[in-house]
Scaffold this motif. Structure first.
Motif, PDB file in Angstrom:
ATOM      1  N   ARG A 145       0.774  -1.161  -0.038  1.00  0.00           N
ATOM      2  CA  ARG A 145       0.021   0.034  -0.013  1.00  0.00           C
ATOM      3  C   ARG A 145       0.879   1.441   0.097  1.00  0.00           C
ATOM      4  N   LEU A 146       0.375   2.298  -0.997  1.00  0.00           N
ATOM      5  CA  LEU A 146       1.119   3.323  -0.732  1.00  0.00           C
ATOM      6  C   LEU A 146       0.621   4.414   0.077  1.00  0.00           C
ATOM      7  N   ASP A 147       0.842   4.811   1.214  1.00  0.00           N
ATOM      8  CA  ASP A 147       0.124   5.645   2.107  1.00  0.00           C
ATOM      9  C   ASP A 147       0.396   7.018   1.968  1.00  0.00           C
ATOM     10  N   GLU A 148       1.276   7.380   1.323  1.00  0.00           N
ATOM     11  CA  GLU A 148       1.305   8.793   1.015  1.00  0.00           C
ATOM     12  C   GLU A 148       1.681   8.936  -0.411  1.00  0.00           C
ATOM     13  N   PRO A 149       0.937   8.928  -1.554  1.00  0.00           N
ATOM     14  CA  PRO A 149       1.003   8.912  -2.812  1.00  0.00           C
ATOM     15  C   PRO A 149       1.565  10.188  -3.440  1.00  0.00           C
ATOM     16  N   GLY A 150       1.111  11.339  -2.840  1.00  0.00           N
ATOM     17  CA  GLY A 150       1.918  12.607  -3.386  1.00  0.00           C
ATOM     18  C   GLY A 150       1.677  12.591  -4.879  1.00  0.00           C
ATOM     19  N   ASP A 169     -13.722   5.286  -1.218  1.00  0.00           N
ATOM     20  CA  ASP A 169     -12.737   4.422  -0.276  1.00  0.00           C
ATOM     21  C   ASP A 169     -11.722   3.613  -0.987  1.00  0.00           C
ATOM     22  N   PHE A 170     -10.829   4.308  -2.157  1.00  0.00           N
ATOM     23  CA  PHE A 170      -9.905   3.671  -2.766  1.00  0.00           C
ATOM     24  C   PHE A 170      -8.551   4.094  -2.080  1.00  0.00           C
ATOM     25  N   GLU A 171      -7.615   3.183  -2.478  1.00  0.00           N
ATOM     26  CA  GLU A 171      -6.148   3.507  -2.068  1.00  0.00           C
ATOM     27  C   GLU A 171      -5.222   3.267  -2.951  1.00  0.00           C
TER      28      GLU A 171
END
Length: 239
Positions: free
Chosen positions: A92-97, A118-120
């Motif tokens: 999972r990419l928590d801080e996609p920036g 609710d996508f990530e």
């Protein structure tokens, strides 16, 4: 760099969706397939935007080992066409920036998914690649992707400038490459080996004749293409 590696990377760059296979939690021991869009991050890894409640996301949360199969679009003979399987671990990419901004340029309709549905973001860290270039052309590869030196502000600035000030040049690229012209093309991404245009809902990758490692080299390549009569051959493509 071998011609096989170049062909495999070209396939990865030139497509924008693939078949994601995860390990089913509902049916243990069975693979579970999904079609997912992707674009590449600064390391050349596929990035996905997937729902937290989707079956494939639940599968990845339990077991991150997966694969992504990418094949040539519109192939008349799928057995003779190129295809690339990426064996990977999903994270999972928590801080996609900046990566989120890049993804939304490729897939603008997805911009509302992140919060509203609710996508990530997840990225696939490749472990190994299996490339098939047609009948009998079967290869295991340890490295295919290249880092992209432009992901972030440099790419965003070049893309914004080209779309704002050089629509005629972009239209010339479309004509030169024989791409569909029913909708205006928009530049969405640049890497060291080429660039992506979005035409309607489809994304197309066009190669530079030689690698570009600085914004200055990209600008020179784009200017040269704007005045070209034919698309120049790609360096190393025949080797």
């Amino acid at each position: 760099m071998t011609s096989t590696t170049l062909a495999a990377r070209t396939l990865l760059l030139s497509q924008y969706h693939g078949a994601l296979s995860t390990q089913s939690m509902a049916m243990p021991g069975f693979p579970f397939g999904s079609v997912v869009p992707y674009c590449l991050d600064a390391e050349g890894r596929p990035v996905l935007l997937i729902s937290r409640i989707a079956q494939h996301t639940r599968n990845l949360q339990a077991e991150p080992k997966c694969s992504l199969l990418v094949g040539e679009r519109h192939a008349h003979d799928v057995q003779a066409a190129g295809r690339l399987t990426i064996l990977a671990e999903a994270h999972r990419l928590d801080e996609p920036g900046a990566m989120a901004e890049r993804y939304y340029r490729y897939f603008p309709e997805a911009a509302g998914y992140h919060s509203a549905h609710d996508f990530e973001f997840w990225y696939l860290a490749p472990m190994r690649y299996r490339y098939i270039g047609g009948f009998g052309a079967i290869h295991w590869l340890d490295a295919v992707a290249l880092p992209n030196p432009f992901v972030g502000a440099a790419e965003a600035n070049m893309v914004e400038h080209m779309n704002a000030d050089h629509a005629e040049a972009i239209a010339h690229y479309v004509k030169l490459a024989g791409l569909p012209g029913e909708a205006p093309a928009i530049l969405v991404g640049i890497d060291s080996e080429g660039f992506h245009l979005r035409i309607g809902q489809a994304v197309h990758w066009l190669a530079f004749s030689a690698p570009c490692n600085t914004p200055k080299q990209v600008r020179e390549a784009l200017v040269a293409l704007a005045y070209a009569d034919t698309w120049p051959p790609r360096e190393g493509a025949g080797g």
